[in-house]
Design a protein around this motif. Sequence first.
Motif, short mmCIF file in Angstrom:
data_model
loop_
_atom_site.label_atom_id
_atom_site.label_comp_id
_atom_site.label_asym_id
_atom_site.label_seq_id
_atom_site.Cartn_x
_atom_site.Cartn_y
_atom_site.Cartn_z
N VAL B 45 -34.12 17.34 19.98
CA VAL B 45 -35.11 18.08 19.18
C VAL B 45 -36.26 17.15 18.76
CG1 VAL B 45 -35.44 19.26 16.97
CG2 VAL B 45 -33.47 19.81 18.40
N ASN B 46 -35.93 15.90 18.49
CA ASN B 46 -36.98 14.94 18.09
C ASN B 46 -37.87 14.53 19.25
OD1 ASN B 46 -36.06 14.92 15.50
ND2 ASN B 46 -34.86 13.04 15.71
N GLU B 47 -37.32 14.57 20.45
CA GLU B 47 -38.02 14.01 21.60
C GLU B 47 -38.75 15.06 22.42
OE1 GLU B 47 -35.49 11.39 23.85
OE2 GLU B 47 -36.49 11.90 25.72
N TRP B 48 -38.18 16.25 22.53
CA TRP B 48 -38.71 17.24 23.45
C TRP B 48 -39.42 18.35 22.72
CZ3 TRP B 48 -33.95 17.92 27.18
CH2 TRP B 48 -33.74 16.72 27.84
N PRO B 49 -40.49 18.86 23.30
CA PRO B 49 -41.13 20.03 22.69
C PRO B 49 -40.27 21.27 22.89
CG PRO B 49 -42.21 19.45 24.76
CD PRO B 49 -41.20 18.37 24.50
N MET B 50 -40.02 21.98 21.81
CA MET B 50 -39.14 23.15 21.87
C MET B 50 -39.89 24.38 21.35
SD MET B 50 -36.45 21.29 22.57
CE MET B 50 -34.97 22.24 22.32
N ARG B 86 -39.99 23.55 26.07
CA ARG B 86 -41.32 23.75 26.68
C ARG B 86 -41.50 22.76 27.84
NH1 ARG B 86 -44.75 27.16 24.11
NH2 ARG B 86 -44.47 27.57 21.88
N GLY B 161 -34.53 12.56 29.95
CA GLY B 161 -35.11 12.09 28.70
C GLY B 161 -34.47 10.76 28.35
#
Lengths: 201, 249
Positions: B45-50, B86, B161
């Motif tokens: 959640v911190n790293e990827w656009p959701m 995303r 990731g």
Amino acid sequence: MNKCKLKVIAIVCSSVLLSSCATMEQSAGLAALGCAGVGVLTGVLTNSAGAGAGAGAGCVALAGLAIYNYHTSQTRTVQQDQQLYGYTAPVNSTEVKIRNATAYPETVRAGDILKIGMDYSVIAPNGTPSVNVQESMVLKRDGKPLKTLSERPVTRPLGGGSSEVDFKIPDKMPPGTYVIEQKVQSGTSYDIRPAVFVVGS
Amino acid sequence: MRKRQGVGALMPLLFVGMSVAVAGMPVAPCDHKQAAIEISLQRIVNEWPMRGSGESVSQYVQKLGIRLAFSSLYGRNIPWQFWVVRNLAPNAFSIGGGYVFITDGAVNFVRNESELAAILAHELGHELAGHFCVAPDLIDFGGLFDIFSAPKTQQHQVGVGSLTQVIDPVKEQQADQIAVTILQASGYDSHAMLEVARRLPKGDGVHPVDFQRLRALESLLAKIPPIKAQDSEDFLTIKRTLAAEQATW
Ligand SMILES: [Zn+2]
């Protein structure tokens, strides 16, 4: 503090951490910008394909809504960004993630300058010097796109970066609540975040 | 904090007559993995656009995922969360604890609702099989399972990731078997599994086609007649929503 690069006019560089303004620009001939789409600056201002001919009246009213200034800077190093948001360097992918998107002031009137800001992380494997990112903005009302305000390819160092774009509110912009959706994309990774503002009567 | 449990120990029972499964049967605890799973979730959640949970695409995927999961009584004991990433590349994975991820690209990729259900059902298969509970080393490394990848006969790892994706052909086939059962139980065409697998982008070096897995799927589905499953109005709306989004940008 690094010296900001000025293209047209001087603006105080207010970035917090790294204080390096990559670019700062002002568009000329705003009044001439129309719905047909006019290339401005290093980016392009185009009419939204989604708006279509049916958006004619609104399009005329929005014709004067154009980029006034564009200002970008790196605000966090990779290490600072990782520490702040709790992630580690990816193994093999590039990600862009918007952390914050703002419109200021929240309520504007004709002739006011609206500042649209965005802060996002550029995440890539260790050793990647920079990443190509497409920054875009679309103006929406009632969920419908009215106008693509900006599409701009930029090269970003890894870490946290911010962009700020100023718009001058045109005289005939209809009162109401608007949304500017800001998008960043790098490769297949993209993120979108809305910012809301109100045009007062 | 909600209680999370796994179902690994029930695997032998799970799909032997799903319709006669015992309601309320407790699932095997998987609490020893929960902390690691939560850390993996936070990193993603911190790293990827959701997409936000309130977005229509997210809500639809959550609804479809729950429908599939609830076709199994054991699936009802897991607090499922379906996230939409995303990213325009088609992909899906799960990390244990009921957390399932699917990309925009995967939703774009599917031609009908059964295909989307097939992708999610495969990930549910990993979760229901307890693959994250019985493989302690995997979760410690943030292991992921990916529907689209099983290129070798031996278990191996690839980077996704900042996490490590563990690909075990045996577990992939197990997940496929469970997915077929889920699709049958929930009224979707289980042959969509094969359609998706065949149409995946080929030869990119990351997701080569696993012919052994395809053959296993073909063999499994040979005994099951295809059905004509109607796409829901919600599915069609989501496809239109994504198409409109792309037209906007
Ligand atoms: Zn899998």
